[in-house]
Design an enzyme around this catalytic site. Sequence first.
Site, PDB file in Angstrom:
ATOM      1  N   PRO A   1       0.821  -1.212   0.000  1.00 34.00           N
ATOM      2  CA  PRO A   1       0.000   0.000   0.000  1.00 34.00           C
ATOM      3  C   PRO A   1       0.856   1.264   0.000  1.00 34.00           C
ATOM      4  O   PRO A   1       0.367   2.346  -0.336  1.00 34.00           O
ATOM      5  CB  PRO A   1      -0.792  -0.109   1.315  1.00 34.00           C
ATOM      6  CG  PRO A   1      -0.702  -1.521   1.743  1.00 34.00           C
ATOM      7  CD  PRO A   1       0.560  -2.086   1.164  1.00 34.00           C
TER       8      PRO A   1
ATOM      9  N   GLU B   1       1.089  -9.287   8.045  1.00 34.46           N
ATOM     10  CA  GLU B   1       1.568  -7.912   8.282  1.00 34.46           C
ATOM     11  C   GLU B   1       2.482  -7.426   7.157  1.00 34.46           C
ATOM     12  O   GLU B   1       2.981  -6.305   7.180  1.00 34.46           O
ATOM     13  CB  GLU B   1       2.334  -7.846   9.607  1.00 34.46           C
ATOM     14  CG  GLU B   1       1.597  -7.213  10.754  1.00 34.46           C
ATOM     15  CD  GLU B   1       0.858  -5.951  10.387  1.00 34.46           C
ATOM     16  OE1 GLU B   1       1.497  -4.953  10.040  1.00 34.46           O
ATOM     17  OE2 GLU B   1      -0.391  -5.960  10.437  1.00 34.46           O
TER      18      GLU B   1
ATOM     19  N   ARG C   1      -2.351  -7.163 -21.353  1.00 38.47           N
ATOM     20  CA  ARG C   1      -3.277  -6.703 -22.411  1.00 38.47           C
ATOM     21  C   ARG C   1      -2.685  -5.572 -23.254  1.00 38.47           C
ATOM     22  O   ARG C   1      -3.219  -5.238 -24.286  1.00 38.47           O
ATOM     23  CB  ARG C   1      -4.646  -6.370 -21.832  1.00 38.47           C
ATOM     24  CG  ARG C   1      -4.710  -5.181 -20.949  1.00 38.47           C
ATOM     25  CD  ARG C   1      -5.974  -5.193 -20.104  1.00 38.47           C
ATOM     26  NE  ARG C   1      -7.186  -5.446 -20.877  1.00 38.47           N
ATOM     27  CZ  ARG C   1      -7.779  -4.557 -21.668  1.00 38.47           C
ATOM     28  NH1 ARG C   1      -7.254  -3.373 -21.791  1.00 38.47           N
ATOM     29  NH2 ARG C   1      -8.877  -4.865 -22.320  1.00 38.47           N
TER      30      ARG C   1
ATOM     31  N   ASP D   1      -9.312   1.667 -25.094  1.00 31.85           N
ATOM     32  CA  ASP D   1      -9.836   1.605 -23.735  1.00 31.85           C
ATOM     33  C   ASP D   1      -9.543   2.886 -22.962  1.00 31.85           C
ATOM     34  O   ASP D   1      -8.707   3.687 -23.366  1.00 31.85           O
ATOM     35  CB  ASP D   1      -9.201   0.427 -22.982  1.00 31.85           C
ATOM     36  CG  ASP D   1      -9.819  -0.900 -23.390  1.00 31.85           C
ATOM     37  OD1 ASP D   1     -10.971  -0.904 -23.847  1.00 31.85           O
ATOM     38  OD2 ASP D   1      -9.132  -1.922 -23.240  1.00 31.85           O
TER      39      ASP D   1
HETATM   40  N1  SAM Z   1       0.420  -3.733   7.439  1.00 31.88           N
HETATM   41  C1  SAM Z   1       0.446  -3.336   6.075  1.00 31.88           C
HETATM   42  C2  SAM Z   1       0.110  -1.858   5.976  1.00 31.88           C
HETATM   43  O1  SAM Z   1      -0.694  -1.362   6.767  1.00 31.88           O
HETATM   44  O2  SAM Z   1       0.628  -1.205   5.048  1.00 31.88           O
HETATM   45  C3  SAM Z   1      -0.592  -4.090   5.264  1.00 31.88           C
HETATM   46  C4  SAM Z   1      -0.246  -5.496   5.005  1.00 31.88           C
HETATM   47  S1  SAM Z   1      -1.435  -6.276   3.951  1.00 31.88           S
HETATM   48  C5  SAM Z   1      -2.576  -6.905   5.129  1.00 31.88           C
HETATM   49  C6  SAM Z   1      -0.607  -7.700   3.377  1.00 31.88           C
HETATM   50  C7  SAM Z   1      -0.038  -7.569   1.989  1.00 31.88           C
HETATM   51  O3  SAM Z   1      -1.070  -7.263   1.075  1.00 31.88           O
HETATM   52  C8  SAM Z   1       1.013  -6.498   1.778  1.00 31.88           C
HETATM   53  O4  SAM Z   1       2.292  -6.963   2.160  1.00 31.88           O
HETATM   54  C9  SAM Z   1       0.927  -6.243   0.285  1.00 31.88           C
HETATM   55  O5  SAM Z   1       1.726  -7.155  -0.461  1.00 31.88           O
HETATM   56  C10 SAM Z   1      -0.545  -6.527  -0.022  1.00 31.88           C
HETATM   57  N2  SAM Z   1      -1.368  -5.330  -0.192  1.00 31.88           N
HETATM   58  C11 SAM Z   1      -2.405  -4.944   0.583  1.00 31.88           C
HETATM   59  N3  SAM Z   1      -2.960  -3.823   0.131  1.00 31.88           N
HETATM   60  C12 SAM Z   1      -2.271  -3.459  -0.976  1.00 31.88           C
HETATM   61  C13 SAM Z   1      -2.367  -2.368  -1.888  1.00 31.88           C
HETATM   62  N4  SAM Z   1      -3.262  -1.409  -1.739  1.00 31.88           N
HETATM   63  N5  SAM Z   1      -1.501  -2.345  -2.915  1.00 31.88           N
HETATM   64  C14 SAM Z   1      -0.564  -3.300  -3.088  1.00 31.88           C
HETATM   65  N6  SAM Z   1      -0.413  -4.345  -2.230  1.00 31.88           N
HETATM   66  C15 SAM Z   1      -1.251  -4.426  -1.186  1.00 31.88           C
END
Ligand code: SAM
Length: 250
Positions: free
Chosen positions: A88, A115, A152, A167
Site C-alpha cells: 500500500p 503484516e 493486455r 480503452d
Molecule cells: N500492514 C500493512 C500496511 O498497513 O501497510 C498491510 C499489510 S497487507 C494486510 C498484506 C499484503 O497485502 C502487503 O504486504 C501487500 O503485499 C498486499 N497489499 C495490501 N494492500 C495493498 C495495496 N493497496 N496495494 C498493493 N499491495 C497491497
Amino acid sequence: MLKRVDILTLFPELIEPYLTSSILARAQQRQDLNLRAHNIRNFAHNKHHQVDDTPYGGKLGMVIQMEPIYQALATIKTKACQTILLTPAGEKLSMPLCHELVQHEHLVLLSGHYEGFDSRLLNYVDRCVSVGDYVLTGGELPALTLTDALIRLLPGVLGNDESAAMDSFYNGLLDWDVFTRPQKFDIFNVPDVLVSGHHQNIKRWKIKSSLGNTWRYRPDLLARHPFSEEERDLLQQFFVEEDKYEFNSR
Ligand code: SAM
C-alpha cells in the site's frame, strides 16, 4: 517487451487459476510469454517450512521473514529483471506506469500477506507499487491486477490489436459510451448517429462521448489532456448538447 512474470506468494493457488484462464492463458499459448506463481514456502529450509515470525517491538500479526524471500529472489531473478514489491506504500498503479513496466522483459512481483514483509526487503527491490489507498488481505490481487494490465498491452494479446488503445486511460481519457441490441430498451434509445452508418459522424461522436465522460467522471484527467483542435470543438459541442444528452431517450 515483457516476456516473463514471476509472482512470489504464500498462496500460489489463489493466483494460478487466473493465470491459466481466459486472455492470460491464450496469451501464453500463442506468444513467447511465461507467467508463473511460486510458493515462498518452498524456499524456507527449516523443518516446518516456516516463513513468518512475530514483529520486533510488538504488533498484531506475523511478518514474512527475509531468508526465504532472499533465497527465492536468488533463484528466480535474472539479469534483465525488475523486482516489484506490492505494498500500500508504493507508487499508485496507473496507465503511464503500466506503459513503462511492460517495456521490461522480466518482472518479479512480491506479494505479501499478514503484516507484510520484513522492511529490509526494500533494499532488494527496484520499486514498490500500490493498487490504491486501501489495504487488502494479501498482495495476490494486486500482483494479478498489475500482470493483467500489462499483458493486455502486449501486441497481439487482444483479439483486435487496437482494443487496448481504445480503452480508458490509454490516451489519457475515459472510454466512450457503448451500446448493443436492442436499439430501444424501456424508454432508452441508442443514439441515432451510431446506427446511421455515417463513419465520420460516428468517429466524431465517439471522441465527443469520450471527452464528455472524462469531463463528467474524471475532470482531473481532462485538465492534463493535450487537446487537439477537433477535440476542443467536440467538447464545446458536448457542453451545448449537455441538456439533452440522456442517451437520446426522451
Ligand atoms: N500492514 C500493512 C500496511 O498497513 O501497510 C498491510 C499489510 S497487507 C494486510 C498484506 C499484503 O497485502 C502487503 O504486504 C501487500 O503485499 C498486499 N497489499 C495490501 N494492500 C495493498 C495495496 N493497496 N496495494 C498493493 N499491495 C497491497
